[in-house]
Design an enzyme around this catalytic site. Structure first.
Site, short mmCIF file in Angstrom:
data_model
loop_
_atom_site.label_atom_id
_atom_site.label_comp_id
_atom_site.label_asym_id
_atom_site.label_seq_id
_atom_site.Cartn_x
_atom_site.Cartn_y
_atom_site.Cartn_z
N HIS A 120 0.73 -1.40 -0.48
CA HIS A 120 0.21 -0.23 -0.14
C HIS A 120 1.23 1.06 0.11
O HIS A 120 0.44 2.29 0.06
CB HIS A 120 -0.93 0.20 1.06
CG HIS A 120 -1.38 -0.99 0.93
ND1 HIS A 120 -2.50 -1.26 0.29
CD2 HIS A 120 -2.03 -2.16 2.14
CE1 HIS A 120 -3.61 -2.46 0.89
NE2 HIS A 120 -3.48 -2.82 2.06
N ASP A 156 -2.55 -10.62 -2.18
CA ASP A 156 -3.38 -10.60 -1.44
C ASP A 156 -4.84 -9.98 -1.07
O ASP A 156 -5.40 -9.89 -2.08
CB ASP A 156 -2.96 -8.95 -0.83
CG ASP A 156 -2.87 -8.46 0.57
OD1 ASP A 156 -1.80 -9.02 1.79
OD2 ASP A 156 -4.06 -7.88 0.90
N HIS A 158 -6.20 -7.53 -0.09
CA HIS A 158 -6.58 -5.90 -0.52
C HIS A 158 -5.53 -5.69 -1.63
O HIS A 158 -4.70 -5.94 -1.77
CB HIS A 158 -5.94 -4.92 0.65
CG HIS A 158 -6.91 -5.43 1.67
ND1 HIS A 158 -6.17 -6.40 2.78
CD2 HIS A 158 -7.54 -4.93 2.55
CE1 HIS A 158 -7.29 -6.00 4.13
NE2 HIS A 158 -7.60 -5.27 3.81
N ASP A 243 -4.39 -12.93 3.10
CA ASP A 243 -5.81 -12.86 4.27
C ASP A 243 -6.74 -12.81 3.36
O ASP A 243 -8.25 -12.16 3.53
CB ASP A 243 -5.27 -10.40 4.43
CG ASP A 243 -4.49 -9.78 3.33
OD1 ASP A 243 -4.21 -10.62 2.56
OD2 ASP A 243 -4.23 -8.61 3.77
#
Length: 339
Positions: A120, A156, A158, A243
């Site tokens: 991120h 991931d 996200h 995740d």
């Protein structure tokens, strides 16, 4: 195969109750220790230099993160630096560099088991638990070593907004992401495909909450693997966030430990065909400790084993996979005609 890890990763002290907690480092340390005890090769990372970080981050940003050393700083609503965090984040980026060097020097796989995560972190912004973008630092290092085509694959839960934007106009780096959508950080739509010379070299595969093993496997088989095969990367960097696991408290996807291993096998098969087996694996998210440990062990097993042969498809894909494919194919077909 080389595993890069350090007990220092526990020293990034997030606030009590934060999901990206030092206990994650304890899990990684245990996995590294078992690998070493079993005869596997491990090394401690060296910290990434300013020069390595500034290939992907602006110099003032690197200085601003450096200025957090010895202090407690809230960098964004969920991203924190503690007194040791800047040094630990440099070690995480340095571990990614070591994984790349091993992959390129040995035509092999290097695994960097690190925290804090990185995908991120943007060129001038910390966010989403991330200070430095470890996978982006790794890809830029490979380019600096003379490679012309690097693929960053990110599974991931996200979307890796930082990695996407850093390379959004650069055809030398293919960024390919599967992720829950809509979800934090709100980026990663199917029609985010890159710009300028980088048009077509960002591949986003957004999936609805509830997507599981068969859905991820289908979009890998029908989009990710064909695009990677056509791109012919000289190195694959895997942003290995776990995740999307069914037990993870942050995500809403339903991938199992075995599902991640299937994706790992598919990526390793591409690496064997396209780039002499060269992969650098860099950990991202994964916040259920038992699931994180099991997935790390699964990735290690795939990386250490023989190159995969035929990989059976996972049956039972839901409408989530079909919806993702219906969005992705029109956005990408002009760039990747085989889709």
């Amino acid at each position: 195969m080389l595993v890069v890890g350090s007990e220092r990763f526990r020293d990034h002290a997030t606030p009590a109750g934060h999901p990206e907690r030092p206990d994650r480092a304890e899990v990684m340390t245990a996995v590294v220790s078992r690998w070493r005890t079993g005869g596997g090769r491990t090394v401690e990372p060296a910290p990434a230099t300013d020069a390595a970080l500034e290939r992907v981050h602006a110099s003032p940003y690197v200085r601003s993160i450096g200025a957090t050393a010895g202090r407690r700083v809230r960098l964004d609503p969920d991203t924190y630096a503690a007194p040791e965090s800047e040094a630990v984040a440099r070690l995480a980026a340095g571990a990614a560099l070591a994984a790349v060097d091993h992959a390129l020097d040995r035509d092999a796989i290097g695994l960097a088991l690190v925290r804090p995560p990185g995908h991120h972190a943007e060129r001038e912004r910390a966010m989403g638990f991330c200070l430095y973008n470890n996978a982006a630092v790794a890809a830029a290092h490979a380019l600096d070593r003379g490679l012309e085509r690097v693929a960053v694959v990110d599974y991931d839960v996200h979307h890796g907004n930082g990695t996407q934007w850093i390379f959004y106009d650069d055809p030398r780096v293919l960024y390919l992401s599967t992720h829950q959508y809509p979800f934090y950080p709100g980026t990663g739509a199917a029609d985010d495909v890159g710009r300028g010379d980088g048009a077509g070299f960002t591949v986003n595969i957004p999936l609805a909450a509830g997507a599981g093993d068969a859905d991820l496997d289908r979009v890998f088989r029908e989009v990710a693997v064909p695009v990677l095969a056509a791109y012919e990367p000289e190195l694959i960097v895997l942003s290995a966030g776990y995740d999307a696991h069914a037990d993870d408290p942050l995500g809403g996807m339903r991938v199992t430990t075995g599902g991640f291993a299937t994706l790992d096998r598919r990526l390793r098969a591409v690496a064997e065909r396209s780039c002499r087996g060269r992969m650098a694996v860099v950990t991202e998210g994964g916040y259920d400790l038992a699931a994180l440990e099991a997935c790390l062990e699964g990735t290690l097993e795939v990386a250490a084993g023989a190159p995969p042969g035929a990989i059976p498809g996972v049956e039972g894909a839901s409408p989530a996979a079909e919806a993702a494919l219906a969005a992705v194919r029109p956005a990408l077909r002009a760039f990747w005609p085989t889709l």
